[in-house]
Design an enzyme around this catalytic site. Structure first.
Site, PDB file in Angstrom:
ATOM      1  CE  LYS A   1      25.302 147.999  14.808  1.00  0.00           C
ATOM      2  NZ  LYS A   1      26.440 147.168  14.476  1.00  0.00           N
ATOM      3  NE  ARG A   2      24.305 147.843   5.685  1.00  0.00           N
ATOM      4  CZ  ARG A   2      23.841 146.615   5.473  1.00  0.00           C
ATOM      5  NH1 ARG A   2      22.710 146.426   4.811  1.00  0.00           N
ATOM      6  NH2 ARG A   2      24.482 145.552   5.896  1.00  0.00           N
TER       7      ARG A   2
ATOM      8  CB  THR B   1      33.923 147.179  10.305  1.00  0.00           C
ATOM      9  OG1 THR B   1      32.821 147.751   9.600  1.00  0.00           O
ATOM     10  CG2 THR B   1      34.485 146.027   9.509  1.00  0.00           C
TER      11      THR B   1
ATOM     12  CG  HIS C   1      30.739 141.553   2.222  1.00  0.00           C
ATOM     13  ND1 HIS C   1      31.685 142.146   3.025  1.00  0.00           N
ATOM     14  CD2 HIS C   1      31.265 141.534   0.975  1.00  0.00           C
ATOM     15  CE1 HIS C   1      32.737 142.491   2.288  1.00  0.00           C
ATOM     16  NE2 HIS C   1      32.501 142.121   1.043  1.00  0.00           N
TER      17      HIS C   1
ATOM     18  CE  LYS D   1      35.060 151.360  10.929  1.00  0.00           C
ATOM     19  NZ  LYS D   1      33.978 151.458   9.928  1.00  0.00           N
TER      20      LYS D   1
ATOM     21  CE  LYS E   1      23.418 146.165   9.578  1.00  0.00           C
ATOM     22  NZ  LYS E   1      24.829 145.814   9.797  1.00  0.00           N
TER      23      LYS E   1
HETATM   24  C1  F58 Z   1      28.331 144.297   5.622  1.00  0.00           C
HETATM   25  N1  F58 Z   1      27.448 144.294   4.493  1.00  0.00           N
HETATM   26  C2  F58 Z   1      27.966 143.249   6.659  1.00  0.00           C
HETATM   27  N2  F58 Z   1      26.158 145.368   2.918  1.00  0.00           N
HETATM   28  O1  F58 Z   1      26.625 143.411   7.022  1.00  0.00           O
HETATM   29  C3  F58 Z   1      28.876 143.432   7.871  1.00  0.00           C
HETATM   30  O2  F58 Z   1      28.640 142.437   8.817  1.00  0.00           O
HETATM   31  C4  F58 Z   1      30.323 143.357   7.421  1.00  0.00           C
HETATM   32  O3  F58 Z   1      31.173 143.714   8.472  1.00  0.00           O
HETATM   33  C5  F58 Z   1      30.574 144.316   6.266  1.00  0.00           C
HETATM   34  O4  F58 Z   1      29.659 144.075   5.210  1.00  0.00           O
HETATM   35  C6  F58 Z   1      31.966 144.202   5.712  1.00  0.00           C
HETATM   36  O5  F58 Z   1      32.265 142.877   5.440  1.00  0.00           O
HETATM   37  C7  F58 Z   1      27.051 145.456   3.954  1.00  0.00           C
HETATM   38  O6  F58 Z   1      27.473 146.521   4.354  1.00  0.00           O
HETATM   39  C8  F58 Z   1      25.631 146.406   2.255  1.00  0.00           C
HETATM   40  O7  F58 Z   1      25.886 147.559   2.522  1.00  0.00           O
HETATM   41  C9  F58 Z   1      24.666 146.067   1.140  1.00  0.00           C
HETATM   42  C10 F58 Z   1      25.257 146.558  -0.172  1.00  0.00           C
HETATM   43  C11 F58 Z   1      24.292 146.319  -1.320  1.00  0.00           C
HETATM   44  C12 F58 Z   1      22.944 146.923  -1.069  1.00  0.00           C
HETATM   45  C13 F58 Z   1      22.396 146.461   0.242  1.00  0.00           C
HETATM   46  C14 F58 Z   1      23.329 146.705   1.400  1.00  0.00           C
END
Ligand code: F58
Length: 834
Positions: free
Chosen positions: A568-569, A676, A377, A680, A574
């Site tokens: 988003k985070r 994603t 990811h 949405k 980003k």
């Molecule tokens: C996200 N990763 C990607 N990671 O950033 C996004 O582009 C993608 O669409 C999504 O995955 C699904 O494939 C993501 O959300 C985290 O949340 C990490 C998890 C572990 C701790 C740090 C953040």
């Protein structure tokens, strides 16, 4: 109780055009079931019950219908000894379940009428539900969308995760700064989960490894654990749309293993035993919100191992219970690793097969290769997990030995391919040499898995060319793409009922399970009457959000403004800070010319920053401080408003997507794996301002780039610029508007009496080198926003584009993603209930 005789089950074979509910439950029956639960389960009555009690009673009533389907599904799957996918993920960002379950059972209207008859409003009751926030962001939400799709499509699947006592922290703001509080989503229990003590697992930790010679003179390894944990499973039913399959999400809770504590206890160590107990319970206490490596975080490694060990044992228990033997393990079991977090499942399966089941290494390994697949990811180097060898040695000594052996054999393959090339060996090795030796989890995944996928076309390409080029040469068919998707049940039907009804009427109701159907609405994109209906719905949704904004923040905004949203985070890649400097630009233009002609704009944000991520927290602070100033500045006549909604989460997202005009997808090209939220927003009729990154690129292919506001450097241009050398000062000195807004951050204009309180942002964009190229993309971003302003003034054109965006989202349905996984990775069969 729902009268089971009266609950008519309707056959729904091959009826794709009209969806007939699988469960027929009348309003009266639902009403009676809710009242029964209120009286007989919650021991209260109508006059005393608060909304929380009504919510609980409604959930229990829904469970009565759902549990029956769950048992039917489980009987059917075990009766037919089905092949299943086991989706291992440290995160499942489920959100709320009542509304979603009612929609998937097609009983939302029934429940609404039933509650109405009791003087209650279903929407208000739904608000009582705490979010199940067992995830950070997209990765966790993707897992939740995927298990919805798997059940909807009728595939046997189990989601495995952790039963965190606290999900992602609850966020509030104090003087603009993020404050984190524990998220207590199940403090007084949760109606959706079923505890399954009969399936408890025991998990060893620490200790040492002994080499034992058996009676045949054959040596094998025995791991003598120094501590044991107990894994208690909690099952959450996952209802597919139409209820033809109810799968489960199994979440493990850690407890102390009594058998292990007993000795301490007997030795008079009652207090010590309690300490051990609480230590054991900390393993599943919190979800890690970190956004960078957790090197040295022993607890996080134990958490990962705990959940993998429980899940692998559970998978094998089910396999053995069906009377199967090892040679067909890979025919029955597929395990998907959602990022590297569950990688330790690989050496764990090897350990069980080789040490406990005494299978030959080669045979066990061939099973592992067929069973595991891995989804990547992220390309961000700091997010690729590595664990120190020393930590492994201490916590999981036998797993380290197994990893060494896997690596030894793997390096032989590398030697065959690139004889004598030690650089390649060092690069690909699972163990990184250096002052501190590290285990590279992604390398272990790629070496083992039969398929490795990225999550959007461009990302998967970059995985091949930039992240793992040598692996791609070594295993030319292993690296593939599966573009992400979202479930249209939650992200359109449930969250935007008015638009869902418009589509029902326009393209037929089965768009819910066949999102490509939305394309049939495309000819209506230029139809004035349809445009009006589409945009009236958007406006109503905006009015609803206006009220929420007022409730949550006290800020008043107008539904006539453009709602421009970034949710988003919070992460520098980003580029929320790019959004900020553009907002400052507009503000400056307005201050310099109060008659500056712009369509009023409301900039909305929602984001949590990892508690240890300083710059992310500074960006939140800056946005809040700028908002305070701008929102109270009478001079600009309400043309600009900024709102940072606190505690962004799934349930808040469900109210924001339907109300958006503009979707901000502005990552540095090459860094957002997919995104994603972008899907949405578009599905709900927002237009994207975005870079050619992640799934934006595929969205542009589907929608037509001319109906989006694409800006900024492409992946190739980013690479080029970084190669020739990027100097943010070039942009700073050559663009007076940019220079002015950055210099503004050094003043005390937004933080009276505290000059420089926002200077960190400027420093990161200049002195620290602007790693994410905000300044390089600034001018192009501003131009895209000018185009947004111009386009919005043409109501018919905007409506056309909004409809085109929404109707083109068919591809980004998570059902399609799942069918891709099934065809290319999992090879499952469907077993829907009749
Ligand atoms: C996200 N990763 C990607 N990671 O950033 C996004 O582009 C993608 O669409 C999504 O995955 C699904 O494939 C993501 O959300 C985290 O949340 C990490 C998890 C572990 C701790 C740090 C953040």
């Amino acid at each position: 109780m729902v009268n089971k005789q009266a609950v008519k089950k309707t056959m729904t074979k091959n009826k794709s055009a009209e969806i007939v509910p699988a469960i027929d439950c009348t309003t009266d029956q639902m009403q009676q079931a809710i009242l029964d639960r209120l009286h007989k389960t919650l021991a209260t009555e109508e006059s005393k019950a608060n909304n929380k009690a009504w919510w609980n009673a409604t959930c229990y009533a829904v469970n009565e219908l759902l549990f029956e389907k769950l048992t039917d599904t489980q009987k059917s799957h075990s009766g037919q000894d089905t092949r299943a996918v086991n989706y291992l993920s440290l995160e499942f960002l489920m959100g709320r379940l009542l509304s979603n379950n009612l929609h998937n059972l097609e009983l939302f209207n029934v429940a609404q009428d039933a509650l109405k008859g009791l003087g209650k409003d279903l929407y208000e009751i739904c608000e009582e539900e705490p979010d199940m926030a067992l995830g950070n962001g997209g990765l966790g939400r993707l897992a939740a969308c995927f298990i919805d799709s798997l059940a909807t499509l009728g595939y046997p699947a189990i989601g495995y995760g952790i039963h965190y006592e606290n999900g992602l922290f609850a966020q509030s703001f104090q003087d603009g700064r993020q404050i984190e509080r524990p998220d207590t989503w199940r403090e007084y229990g949760n109606p959706w989960e079923i505890c399954r003590p009969e399936s408890i697992q025991h998990v060893p930790l620490y200790g040492y490894v002994e080499t034992v010679i058996d009676e045949n003179g054959v040596s094998h390894k025995v791991w003598h654990a120094g501590q044991k944990l107990k894994g208690v499973p909690w099952d959450v039913p996952i209802v597919g749309y139409g209820a033809k399959t109810v799968n489960i999400l199994r979440l493990w809770e850690s407890r102390a293993d009594e058998a292990f504590d007993w000795d301490v206890f007997n030795a008079g160590g009652y207090v010590d035993a309690q300490v051990e107990k609480s230590k054991a319970e900390t393993i599943s206490k919190v979800l890690y919100p970190n956004d960078s490596t957790d090197e040295g975080k022993e607890l996080r490694l134990i958490q990962q191992y705990f959940f993998c060990a429980c899940s692998v044992k559970d998978i094998l228990r089910r396999f053995r219970r069906a009377g199967n033997d090892w040679p067909i393990l890979a025919e029955k079991v597929a395990i998907q690793l959602n990022d590297t977090h569950p990688t330790i499942a690989i050496p764990e399966l090897m350990r069980i097969l080789v040490d406990e089941e005494r299978l030959e290494w080669d045979f066990a390994w061939s099973l592992c290769e067929k069973i595991f697949a891995y989804t990547n990811h992220t390309l961000l180097p700091e997010a690729l997990e590595k664990w120190s060898v020393a930590l492994f040695e201490k916590v999981l000594p036998r797993h380290l030995e197994i990893i060494y052996e896997i690596n030894r054999r793997f390096l032989e393959t590398v030697e065959q391919k690139w004889p004598g090339d030690n650089d390649i060996k060092a690069k690909l090795s699972i163990v990184e040499e250096g002052p501190q030796r590290m285990v590279r989890m992604a390398n272990l995944c790629v070496v083992t898995a039969h398929k490795v996928n990225g999550v959007a076309a461009v990302h998967s390409e970059l995985v091949k060319t930039d992240l793992f080029p040598e692996f791609n040469e070594l295993y030319p068919t292993k690296l593939i793409n599966v573009t992400n998707g979202i479930t249209p049940r939650r992200w359109l039907k449930a969250c935007n009922p008015a638009l869902a009804e418009l589509y029902d009427e326009t393209v037929g109701k089965d768009w819910v399970v066949n999102l490509d159907k939305l394309k049939d609405a495309l000819p209506k994109a230029t139809d004035t009457a349809f445009q009006k209906r589409f945009m009236d719905i958007k406006r109503d949704n905006k009015v609803e959000l206006v009220n929420i904004i007022k409730d949550l923040t006290g800020v008043e905004v107008s539904a006539d403004a453009i709602f421009d949203i970034q949710i988003k985070r919070l992460h520098e890649y980003k580029r929320q800070q790019l959004n900020l400097i553009h907002i400052l630009t507009l503000y400056k233009r307005l201050l310099e010319n109060p008659d500056y002609d712009m369509v009023p704009r409301v900039f909305l944000f929602g984001a949590k920053a990892a508690p240890g991520y300083h710059m992310a927290k500074q960006i939140i602070y800056a946005l809040n401080k700028v908002a305070e100033k701008v929102n109270n500045d009478k001079r600009i006549k309400d043309k600009l408003k900024i709102v940072f909604l606190p505690n962004y989460r799934v349930s808040l997202a469900e109210k924001m997507f339907p109300a958006a005009d503009i979707s901000e997808q502005i990552s540095t090209a090459g860094l957002e794996a997919s995104g994603t939220g972008n899907m949405k927003f578009a599905l709900n009729g927002a237009l994207t301002v975005g870079t050619m990154d992640g799934a934006n690129i595929e969205m542009a292919e589907e929608i037509g780039a001319e109906h989006m506001f694409i800006f900024g450097l492409s992946v190739a241009e980013v690479k080029e610029l970084k190669t020739v050398g990027y100097n943010p000062y070039d942009y700073y000195y050559n663009n007076p508007e940019l220079k002015a807004v950055l210099d503004w951050l050094d003043s005390d204009f937004f933080t009276p009496g505290q000059p420089g309180a926002l200077s960190d942002i400027k420093r990161s964009l200049l002195e620290y080198g602007d790693e994410y190229l905000c300044l390089a993309d600034y001018a192009s971003y501003c131009k895209a926003h000018d185009a947004i302003d111009t386009t919005y003034r043409n109501k018919a054109l905007w409506a056309e584009k909004a409809i085109r965006n929404s109707a083109a989202m068919g591809k980004f349905n998570s059902d399609r993603s799942i069918e891709d996984y099934v065809a290319n990775v999992w090879h499952l069969k469907k077993y829907p209930l009749a």
